[in-house]
Design an enzyme around this catalytic site. Structure first.
Site, short mmCIF file in Angstrom:
data_model
loop_
_atom_site.label_atom_id
_atom_site.label_comp_id
_atom_site.label_asym_id
_atom_site.label_seq_id
_atom_site.Cartn_x
_atom_site.Cartn_y
_atom_site.Cartn_z
N THR A 154 -3.76 -40.77 -79.15
CA THR A 154 -3.34 -40.73 -80.56
C THR A 154 -4.03 -39.57 -81.28
O THR A 154 -5.18 -39.24 -80.97
CB THR A 154 -3.75 -42.06 -81.24
OG1 THR A 154 -3.08 -43.12 -80.56
CG2 THR A 154 -3.36 -42.09 -82.71
N ASP B 116 -5.97 -37.92 -74.03
CA ASP B 116 -6.24 -38.19 -75.45
C ASP B 116 -7.23 -37.17 -76.01
O ASP B 116 -7.97 -36.52 -75.26
CB ASP B 116 -6.80 -39.62 -75.60
CG ASP B 116 -6.70 -40.15 -77.03
OD1 ASP B 116 -6.17 -39.43 -77.91
OD2 ASP B 116 -7.15 -41.28 -77.27
N LYS C 139 -14.62 -41.24 -80.89
CA LYS C 139 -13.21 -41.24 -81.21
C LYS C 139 -12.95 -42.22 -82.36
O LYS C 139 -13.82 -42.95 -82.77
CB LYS C 139 -12.39 -41.65 -79.98
CG LYS C 139 -12.46 -40.61 -78.86
CD LYS C 139 -11.66 -41.00 -77.62
CE LYS C 139 -10.28 -41.52 -77.89
NZ LYS C 139 -9.44 -40.64 -78.70
N GLY C 140 -11.71 -42.20 -82.85
CA GLY C 140 -11.35 -43.17 -83.87
C GLY C 140 -11.11 -42.57 -85.23
O GLY C 140 -10.87 -43.29 -86.20
N GLY D 109 -8.55 -41.26 -86.17
CA GLY D 109 -7.20 -41.68 -86.56
C GLY D 109 -7.07 -43.20 -86.65
O GLY D 109 -5.99 -43.71 -86.94
N GLU E 19 -7.05 -47.28 -77.96
CA GLU E 19 -7.41 -46.14 -77.10
C GLU E 19 -8.37 -46.59 -76.01
O GLU E 19 -8.26 -46.19 -74.85
CB GLU E 19 -8.05 -45.03 -77.94
CG GLU E 19 -7.05 -44.35 -78.86
CD GLU E 19 -7.66 -43.36 -79.83
OE1 GLU E 19 -6.92 -42.50 -80.31
OE2 GLU E 19 -8.87 -43.44 -80.10
N LYS F 243 -14.98 -29.51 -81.31
CA LYS F 243 -15.34 -30.91 -81.03
C LYS F 243 -16.53 -31.03 -80.07
O LYS F 243 -17.03 -32.12 -79.84
CB LYS F 243 -14.13 -31.65 -80.43
CG LYS F 243 -12.83 -31.53 -81.22
CD LYS F 243 -12.91 -32.29 -82.51
CE LYS F 243 -11.62 -32.30 -83.30
NZ LYS F 243 -10.54 -33.08 -82.77
C1 5RP Z 1 -7.66 -41.25 -83.03
C2 5RP Z 1 -8.57 -40.44 -82.18
C3 5RP Z 1 -8.22 -39.01 -81.97
O1 5RP Z 1 -8.17 -38.76 -80.61
C4 5RP Z 1 -9.27 -38.15 -82.60
O2 5RP Z 1 -9.42 -38.52 -83.97
C5 5RP Z 1 -8.92 -36.66 -82.50
O3 5RP Z 1 -7.81 -36.40 -83.28
P1 5RP Z 1 -7.20 -34.96 -83.46
O4 5RP Z 1 -6.58 -34.58 -82.17
O5 5RP Z 1 -6.20 -35.13 -84.57
O6 5RP Z 1 -8.32 -34.04 -83.85
O7 5RP Z 1 -9.57 -40.89 -81.67
O8 5RP Z 1 -8.15 -42.55 -83.23
#
Ligand code: 5RP
Length: 232
Positions: free
Chosen positions: A35, A88, A101-102, A104, A110, A128
């Site tokens: 996600t 992911d 993570k998290g 989103g 996940e 990251k």
């Molecule tokens: C969602 C997540 C995503 O993998 C994390 O927030 C990274 O998101 P993005 O690819 O938009 O930077 O853990 O719960």
């Protein structure tokens, strides 16, 4: 040195993950899909190759909706015993492959899909990568009736706790599991494996965003020099 935008880097890792999966996963298997914005680009990149897979297992309603729009067969995670690969993004990743993570809000699903996977392929841009996890607040998914009590316990661990709201609104963010999220800043994450377990022991906690016990196996990271591939 090339100067890519963050969006270009995300696109590059999404394309690299597509190539990695198509090369290493036998046709007819079930793929786990994460996600977030990077995972979304991966979904779009792999969509023309969806016949390679018997189906996919998704880690959120948002990803399921996107996958279904592309025509993917999205399977219930209860119908599979193992996934060859899970792709992911992450909010932070340390040199050992421990992730946070998290961002989103999909952390619990996940983690469930990641646990089913033989190989976790993390895709992200170089922003990251961190030496020590913890600059990004640790998301903790909590059963709503335990919110106040869990907040106090997280404060005792040294955290500064914020109840997550829907971006740009005063409405409490509700997860796909009808729970809420506490974002915990200021935690010292010198031992992510222990802290992940410690937070999970607090009654009312569904799951937290430290992915240290089940960390990444492969990292595809996009930076100014292009794509790097790390194996942990
Ligand atoms: C969602 C997540 C995503 O993998 C994390 O927030 C990274 O998101 P993005 O690819 O938009 O930077 O853990 O719960």
């Amino acid at each position: 040195m090339n100067m890519f935008t963050q969006d270009q880097l995300k696109q590059m890792v999404a394309d690299a993950a597509r190539d990695e999966v198509l090369k290493n996963m036998a046709p007819g298997g079930v793929l786990g899909i994460g996600t977030g914005s990077t995972a979304n680009l991966f979904i779009d990149a792999i969509a023309p190759h969806q016949n390679h897979f018997a189906g996919v297992v998704s880690s959120s309603q948002a990803s399921t909706d996107r996958l279904k729009k592309h025509g993917f067969v999205v399977l219930d995670s209860n119908t599979v015993t193992s996934l060859p690969m899970y792709v992911d993004g992450a909010d932070e990743i340390d040199p050992k492959g421990h992730m946070l993570k998290g961002g989103g809000g999909a952390l619990t699903r996940e983690k469930i899909v990641a646990q089913l996977a033989q190989s976790f392929i993390c895709i992200c841009d170089a922003s990251k990568e961190v030496g020590v996890i913890g600059k990004f607040p640790v998301p903790v998914e909590v059963i709503p009736m335990a919110q106040a009590q869990v907040t106090r316990e997280l404060e005792q661990l040294g955290g500064v706790v914020t109840l997550r709201k829907v971006k740009g609104s005063d409405q409490v963010f509700v997860t796909d599991n009808q729970a809420c999220i506490l974002d915990v800043a200021g935690l010292k994450v010198s031992d992510p494996v222990s802290l992940e377990s410690e937070i999970n022991q607090i009654p009312g906690v569904v799951c937290n965003g430290l992915f240290a016990r089940r960390k990444a196996d492969v990292l595809l990271v996009g930076g100014p020099e292009g794509i790097r591939r790390l194996v942990y």
